[in-house]
Design a protein around this motif. Structure first.
Motif, short mmCIF file in Angstrom:
data_model
loop_
_atom_site.label_atom_id
_atom_site.label_comp_id
_atom_site.label_asym_id
_atom_site.label_seq_id
_atom_site.Cartn_x
_atom_site.Cartn_y
_atom_site.Cartn_z
N VAL A 68 -1.43 15.28 -13.31
CA VAL A 68 -1.64 14.12 -12.42
C VAL A 68 -0.26 13.72 -11.89
O VAL A 68 0.69 13.60 -12.67
CB VAL A 68 -2.28 12.95 -13.20
N VAL A 72 0.79 8.52 -9.49
CA VAL A 72 -0.63 8.22 -9.73
C VAL A 72 -0.79 7.76 -11.20
O VAL A 72 -1.54 6.82 -11.50
CB VAL A 72 -1.51 9.44 -9.40
N ARG A 73 -0.06 8.39 -12.09
CA ARG A 73 -0.06 7.90 -13.48
C ARG A 73 0.51 6.49 -13.51
O ARG A 73 0.05 5.62 -14.26
CB ARG A 73 0.78 8.84 -14.36
N ALA A 75 0.16 4.26 -11.34
CA ALA A 75 -0.85 3.28 -10.90
C ALA A 75 -1.71 2.81 -12.08
O ALA A 75 -2.14 1.65 -12.12
CB ALA A 75 -1.71 3.89 -9.80
#
Ligand code: UN1
Length: 506
Positions: A68, A72-73, A75
């Motif tokens: 990922v 994005v992690r 987030a």
């Protein structure tokens, strides 16, 4: 003192609001509150085999999570920060009930969690590697940082949730998955904090196996330490615990990040602003009832100011409100348990036998109102010199005060103990401040000027040397401990020149 029933109800409600299903985790291991000794939880402890199952799940989750994209992690960690903000009071209540922190410090602990989430979100776009100049023409040399694997977090009672969050928020953006073995003293805190993170993961569509908690005793921690699939164990606690964990991890070439004992001193120089110094000492030495690893345990005061320092600190100690940590105005809550009280009493006795003079505190209070809890008066002991008991970390509010003559001697005394976590100098002399922070100065991981030894911000790297274990968590470049580094050499020359000028033509 609050009634037993009342505490149990408040703890269950707070945990429930954070998303803990207490029925699902119920069992026969009782947890008590240091506030009044009442039983506030009855939970099931994990078997060792369950730890290995959790590691297997975490390892499977890692294979996905590492792919990922880091922002994005980030987030997910951002969402955790929002949920912690929403549930700040719930977590603070659980911290006060399970470990006895006063409300302001319990809220501060949750704030520290929110802060590290913010930090980690920013970090998720800054996991930089370097590009180096290659010695060969048409070559590029660079490094890339990759997720490491499953991270085991072992945390202590005194920061029952913040320590987990420093490790976890950073580990998650680094692409690792986490298994947490919290202190036996604070299982509800752990279940509540982890439930919030699992909610953030689920909302974003990720497996909750990315973050798991295993409740249990030392054998649970040992199972994490011995499992070869756990790439890094970050352990916070006593030096004794670290001595057990460090070699076991080294034996299997696992990484360790150790945050162990402290025995933190402040030097008070003749030019110190004594009002500010007194406030700095009192918060660092008596705050959290002396139960931070950064608690100030020693004052090394110049012989010209030592009487005045002792007098001011003793006068401030007389006014410290001790009692129910959740009632307004209390500044000193209870010790965590009877063992902590016994260690407090034994250290005072030893100090007196070595010529120490108790100038403030020294005894248990509120034994009638709370016979099953252990409230003590923060204690100041004037010592003729730095005797054996002063070299030990006693996890209680005992402050030893010793004199010095030359600044060089003060630095020697600061560094003489086996631990090396935090240190302070109170001075208005810039040369002394610089000397204390220089290569020949304090040997600690944290070196402060005109503030106390405790209460570090998350932006810096946190940890210390010698018996403190050498680990660094939280800010600066501490994230590197949670990643693996790959060095890449890329050849775009169309030739094959070898490094170091080696020729190997066939
Ligand atoms: C600990 O006591 O284990 O610097 C950590 C401080 C806090 C952390 C203490 N930010 O006192």
């Amino acid at each position: 003192m609050p009634a037993a029933e009342e505490l149990r109800r408040r703890a269950a409600e707070a945990a429930g609001r954070c998303g803990v299903d207490l029925d699902a985790v119920a069992g026969d291991r009782e947890g008590t509150s240091p506030v009044n000794g009442a039983t506030v939880s009855s939970l099931r402890w994990a078997q060792v085999s369950e730890v290995d199952e959790a590691v297997a799940r975490a390892h499977a989750a890692f294979k996905e999570w590492r792919l990922v994209p880091a922002p994005v992690r980030g987030a997910v960690v951002k969402r955790l920060g929002e949920l912690l903000t929403q549930h700040k009071e719930d977590l603070a209540t659980l911290i006060s009930i399970e470990v006895g922190k006063i409300t302001s410090e319990a809220r501060g602990e949750v704030q520290e969690m929110i802060d590290i989430c913010d930090y980690a979100v920013g970090l998720s776009r800054q996991l930089f590697g370097r590009t180096m100049t290659s010695e060969r023409p048409g070559h590029r040399l660079m490094e890339t940082w990759h997720p490491l694997g499953v991270v085991g977090v072992i945390s202590a009672f005194n920061f029952p949730v913040a320590v987990w969050s420093w490790n976890t928020a950073v580990a998650l953006v680094c692409g690792d998955t986490v298994i947490w073995k919290p202190s036996e003293t604070a299982p509800l805190c752990a279940l509540a904090a982890n439930a919030l993170l699992q909610r953030a993961l689920s909302e974003a569509g990720y497996s909750t196996d990315v973050s798991q908690v295993v409740i249990g005793g030392a054998e649970v921690g040992e199972a994490l330490v011995d499992n070869r699939r756990v790439a890094l164990v970050s352990a916070t606690g006593s030096t004794r615990m670290g001595r057990a964990v460090g070699p076991r991890l080294a034996e299997r070439f696992g990484r360790s990040l150790l945050e162990l004992g402290g025995n933190n001193a402040a030097i008070v120089a003749p030019s110190a602003d004594l009002d500010l110094t007194t406030r700095g000492i009192v918060f660092a030495a008596a705050g959290t009832a002396g139960q931070r690893c950064t608690t100030m345990r020693r004052v090394i005061a110049h012989e010209s100011v030592i009487d005045s320092v002792v007098e001011r600190v003793a006068a401030a100690y007389e006014k410290l409100p001790i009692g129910d940590p959740m009632s307004d105005g209390t500044l000193v809550g209870p010790l965590v348990n009877e063992r902590a009280y016994e260690a407090y009493a034994a250290a005072i006795e030893k100090a007196q036998a070595a010529g120490g003079e108790v100038v403030a505190g020294g005894d248990r209070v509120l034994a009638d109102a709370a016979p099953d809890a252990f409230y003590v008066r923060p204690t100041v002991i004037r010592m003729p010199e730095q005797t054996e008991v002063v070299h030990q970390e006693t996890f209680a509010p005992i402050l030893y005060v010793m004199p010095y003559t030359t600044f060089a001697e003060a630095i020697e005394l600061n560094n003489e103990v086996p631990q090396g976590l935090s240190s302070s100098v109170f001075t208005s002399d810039q040369v002394e401040a610089e000397l204390f922070m220089s290569a020949g100065g304090s040997d600690c991981g944290i070196v402060n000027v005109n503030i106390g030894t405790s209460g570090a911000e998350i932006g810096g790297a946190f940890g210390g040397e010698k018996e403190t274990g050498g680990g660094r968590e939280s800010g600066s470049d501490a994230w590197r401990a949670y990643m693996r580094r790959a060095t890449n050499t890329i050849n775009y020359s169309g030739e094959l020149p070898l490094a170091q000028g080696v020729t190997f033509d066939v």
